[in-house]
Design a protein around this motif. Sequence first.
Motif, PDB file in Angstrom:
ATOM      1  N   SER A  69      -2.244   0.345 -10.248  1.00 27.25           N
ATOM      2  CA  SER A  69      -1.774  -0.833 -10.972  1.00 27.25           C
ATOM      3  C   SER A  69      -0.902  -1.689 -10.063  1.00 27.25           C
ATOM      4  N   ALA A  70      -0.802  -2.972 -10.429  1.00 29.40           N
ATOM      5  CA  ALA A  70       0.015  -3.894  -9.634  1.00 29.40           C
ATOM      6  C   ALA A  70       1.492  -3.592  -9.773  1.00 29.40           C
ATOM      7  N   GLY A  71       1.859  -2.771 -10.771  1.00 26.75           N
ATOM      8  CA  GLY A  71       3.261  -2.423 -10.971  1.00 26.75           C
ATOM      9  C   GLY A  71       3.756  -1.332 -10.040  1.00 26.75           C
ATOM     10  N   ASP A  72       2.859  -0.750  -9.260  1.00 25.49           N
ATOM     11  CA  ASP A  72       3.255   0.289  -8.298  1.00 25.49           C
ATOM     12  C   ASP A  72       4.084  -0.356  -7.184  1.00 25.49           C
ATOM     13  N   TRP A  73       5.283   0.196  -6.929  1.00 27.24           N
ATOM     14  CA  TRP A  73       6.189  -0.419  -5.943  1.00 27.24           C
ATOM     15  C   TRP A  73       5.601  -0.448  -4.540  1.00 27.24           C
ATOM     16  N   ARG A  74       4.583   0.368  -4.288  1.00 27.19           N
ATOM     17  CA  ARG A  74       4.007   0.437  -2.938  1.00 27.19           C
ATOM     18  C   ARG A  74       3.250  -0.825  -2.545  1.00 27.19           C
ATOM     19  N   TYR A  82      -3.201  -0.598   1.549  1.00 25.72           N
ATOM     20  CA  TYR A  82      -2.013   0.271   1.620  1.00 25.72           C
ATOM     21  C   TYR A  82      -2.149   1.256   2.778  1.00 25.72           C
ATOM     22  N   TYR A  83      -3.364   1.754   2.986  1.00 22.65           N
ATOM     23  CA  TYR A  83      -3.587   2.651   4.140  1.00 22.65           C
ATOM     24  C   TYR A  83      -3.302   1.923   5.447  1.00 22.65           C
ATOM     25  N   TYR A  84      -3.704   0.635   5.526  1.00 24.67           N
ATOM     26  CA  TYR A  84      -3.416  -0.138   6.746  1.00 24.67           C
ATOM     27  C   TYR A  84      -1.905  -0.240   6.967  1.00 24.67           C
ATOM     28  N   SER A  85      -1.166  -0.462   5.862  1.00 22.39           N
ATOM     29  CA  SER A  85       0.289  -0.598   6.002  1.00 22.39           C
ATOM     30  C   SER A  85       0.915   0.722   6.433  1.00 22.39           C
ATOM     31  N   LEU A  86       0.353   1.851   5.964  1.00 15.78           N
ATOM     32  CA  LEU A  86       0.859   3.160   6.411  1.00 15.78           C
ATOM     33  C   LEU A  86       0.609   3.359   7.895  1.00 15.78           C
ATOM     34  N   ASN A  87      -0.580   2.962   8.343  1.00 20.41           N
ATOM     35  CA  ASN A  87      -0.876   3.068   9.779  1.00 20.41           C
ATOM     36  C   ASN A  87       0.074   2.204  10.600  1.00 20.41           C
ATOM     37  N   ALA A  88       0.343   0.996  10.105  1.00 17.19           N
ATOM     38  CA  ALA A  88       1.284   0.114  10.811  1.00 17.19           C
ATOM     39  C   ALA A  88       2.678   0.743  10.855  1.00 17.19           C
ATOM     40  N   TRP A  89       3.070   1.383   9.752  1.00 12.59           N
ATOM     41  CA  TRP A  89       4.389   2.019   9.710  1.00 12.59           C
ATOM     42  C   TRP A  89       4.464   3.194  10.681  1.00 12.59           C
ATOM     43  N   LEU A  90       3.363   3.939  10.814  1.00 12.69           N
ATOM     44  CA  LEU A  90       3.354   5.063  11.757  1.00 12.69           C
ATOM     45  C   LEU A  90       3.493   4.585  13.196  1.00 12.69           C
ATOM     46  N   LEU A  91       2.985   3.391  13.484  1.00 14.52           N
ATOM     47  CA  LEU A  91       3.191   2.814  14.821  1.00 14.52           C
ATOM     48  C   LEU A  91       4.644   2.404  15.015  1.00 14.52           C
ATOM     49  N   ILE A 149       4.438  -3.570  -2.324  1.00 11.14           N
ATOM     50  CA  ILE A 149       5.355  -4.321  -1.450  1.00 11.14           C
ATOM     51  C   ILE A 149       4.964  -4.123   0.010  1.00 11.14           C
ATOM     52  N   ALA A 150       4.515  -2.884   0.331  1.00  7.32           N
ATOM     53  CA  ALA A 150       4.115  -2.589   1.713  1.00  7.32           C
ATOM     54  C   ALA A 150       2.932  -3.451   2.133  1.00  7.32           C
ATOM     55  N   LEU A 151       2.005  -3.698   1.188  1.00  6.05           N
ATOM     56  CA  LEU A 151       0.853  -4.553   1.495  1.00  6.05           C
ATOM     57  C   LEU A 151       1.311  -5.968   1.825  1.00  6.05           C
ATOM     58  N   ALA A 152       2.213  -6.474   0.966  1.00  3.70           N
ATOM     59  CA  ALA A 152       2.710  -7.838   1.172  1.00  3.70           C
ATOM     60  C   ALA A 152       3.424  -7.971   2.516  1.00  3.70           C
ATOM     61  N   ALA A 153       4.231  -6.955   2.860  1.00  2.00           N
ATOM     62  CA  ALA A 153       4.967  -6.985   4.130  1.00  2.00           C
ATOM     63  C   ALA A 153       4.011  -6.959   5.307  1.00  2.00           C
ATOM     64  N   LEU A 154       2.971  -6.125   5.213  1.00  2.00           N
ATOM     65  CA  LEU A 154       1.994  -6.023   6.302  1.00  2.00           C
ATOM     66  C   LEU A 154       1.321  -7.372   6.538  1.00  2.00           C
ATOM     67  N   TRP A 155       0.791  -7.978   5.478  1.00  2.00           N
ATOM     68  CA  TRP A 155       0.035  -9.215   5.650  1.00  2.00           C
ATOM     69  C   TRP A 155       0.931 -10.397   5.985  1.00  2.00           C
ATOM     70  N   PHE A 156       2.173 -10.373   5.530  1.00  2.00           N
ATOM     71  CA  PHE A 156       3.122 -11.429   5.914  1.00  2.00           C
ATOM     72  C   PHE A 156       3.305 -11.424   7.434  1.00  2.00           C
TER      73      PHE A 156
END
Length: 629
Positions: free
Chosen positions: A237-242, A208-217, A244-251
């Motif tokens: 937990s896997a139910g946390d909506w955040r 999730y931190y990686y996805s935040l860094n990507a978003w800041l770029l 989604i950011a991980l999935a988007a980053l790795w996709f």
Amino acid sequence: MAELDADLGHIIPSSVLAPFWAKLVVGFVSLVCFARSYDGDFVFDDSEAIINNKVAGVVGRADLLGALFFLLSFLGYCKAFRESNKEGTHSTFWVLLSILLGAVAMLCKEQGITVLGLNAVFDILVIGKLNVLEMVQKVLHKDKSLENLGVLRNGGLLFRMTLLASGGAGVLYMRWKIMGTGPPAFTEVDNPASFADSMLVRAINYNYYYSLNAWLLLCPWWLCFDWSMGCIPLIKSAGDWRVIALAALWFCLIGLICQALCSEDSHKRRILTLGLGFLIIPFLPASNLFFRVGFVVAERVLYLPSAGYCMLLTFGFGALSKHTKKKKLIATVVLGILFINMLRCMIRSGEWRDEEQLFRSALSVCPLNAKVHYNVGKNLADKGNQTAAIRYYREAVRLNPKYVHAMNNLGNILKERNELQEAEELLSLAVQIQPDFAAAWMNLGIVQNSLKRFEAAEQSYRTAIKHRRKYPDCYYNLGRLYADLNRHVDALNAWRNATVLKPEHSLAWNNMIILLDNTGNLAQAEAVGREALELIPNDHSLMFSLANVLGKSQKYKESEALFLKAIKAHPNSASYHGNLAVLYHRWGHLDLAKKHYEISLQLDPTASGTKENYSLLRRKLEQKQKKDV
């Protein structure tokens, strides 16, 4: 050689503009972006890096210097192939120079060493044109032609890889000799995910931190000077909506990596490889993969990866423009992105002008960050707005109940407002949480002294000194305690310790002079006063104290000179004029005494001692007048 130059120029293209105009445009854009803060204050950690740093302030430029030598190292490695006579060969001089520049980059900032990894990837995949997909297919099919793969039989490549590996090992060994075996120790508030018990929770949050860094770029709108202390709550937990950011980053990342390694278009593979190399490799030291880092998100570590982001963005728009007729629309979008980012940079630059703007800008980004509230409170306290400072300090303690620095500062303000009971409770809790917190022990001692709990105060001062041997302010306060208890010798010893540790400690010198003066030790008081003025020659309070001693010793001329010098430095001090008037009164210069009594009473009409002395002088002058008549 010409063919290789053209090939490299295609991968790392030169500017479309002439060099002079390219430099002019970049310089102008940089000036526009940062012009608002060029004359700004030193803020946040600038005080430690620059103001209080006696060896050099260049440490405040670590990221910029690291990036400079990183890029020089990479360009030097490129030069090694431009300088060679034929394709597949290299200039050993430029390879070695590139390694040296990489070492300098690491000495500026640890992530600088990653340039050696980038050079290796560049050499194998870009210069060597290795097709990873083709090689994997041959391995799977046990194709004998694999042995004839040019890049694997290239002796020059193996030699360069050996140089890079040896250079990297040597640089790491040098770093180990200088700084020790491991990174500094960090606390849970610095990087909460790294302290999570579950490996799965750690992995999810790191990603999730990686996805935040990507978003800041992609969208650098949420910027904060500090991202620690609960700024980013853990995903548990896997139910946390955040997630989604991980999935988007790795996709996106997997898609780009597949294209970089498996595309049939050689040129596309090489451009994407270089862009991804710049994006990912310099970020690896901040990824928590190899060791724990002391931050959650740090915008500074994106400085080098942003080069890779720009390459990928440029390539993406270039590829898009080839497949559409709406080239003007694409050009408009690119210019729009550049303009928006310039605007954001100008706004952020303005926020770094002073601490108040910087700290308040973080409140909307990280409202759960206790350190943000602490720094806003500290800034308000420094400006004298104690009421507002208390509110922010209390919020910092609420968000982080173990935040001892916020407790200490809040306790200090409450002490100044005479709310001693709560101040004692806060400071006691702070030293209970962090027993070696010397400043909190000293402040607790000051509060206990004010509450007349002298034994407890002495114990607190002693504990503070135990944890910080060289603590002149604590010795000064311990001396004040002893003076209140009439333990004069102990008080003098404590103040002497303060001046030994900090020769410019004016308050300690003053208290020694005054105590010796009040106890009738005029000769010793004079000696201490002269010693103090040799060390701090322009301190008007020391001049005043020594002038009082000299006046009592009937050294009127020297006393007068010091009084006048003190008044010149601080002309609106009623006591300075009042005591000079007393000197003239004793000396028999009654007209001058009358003049300075009157000035003193104008500055402070409520001074009872001055009023009384002035009345005595007036009666004396009236009697003298009658005698003369």
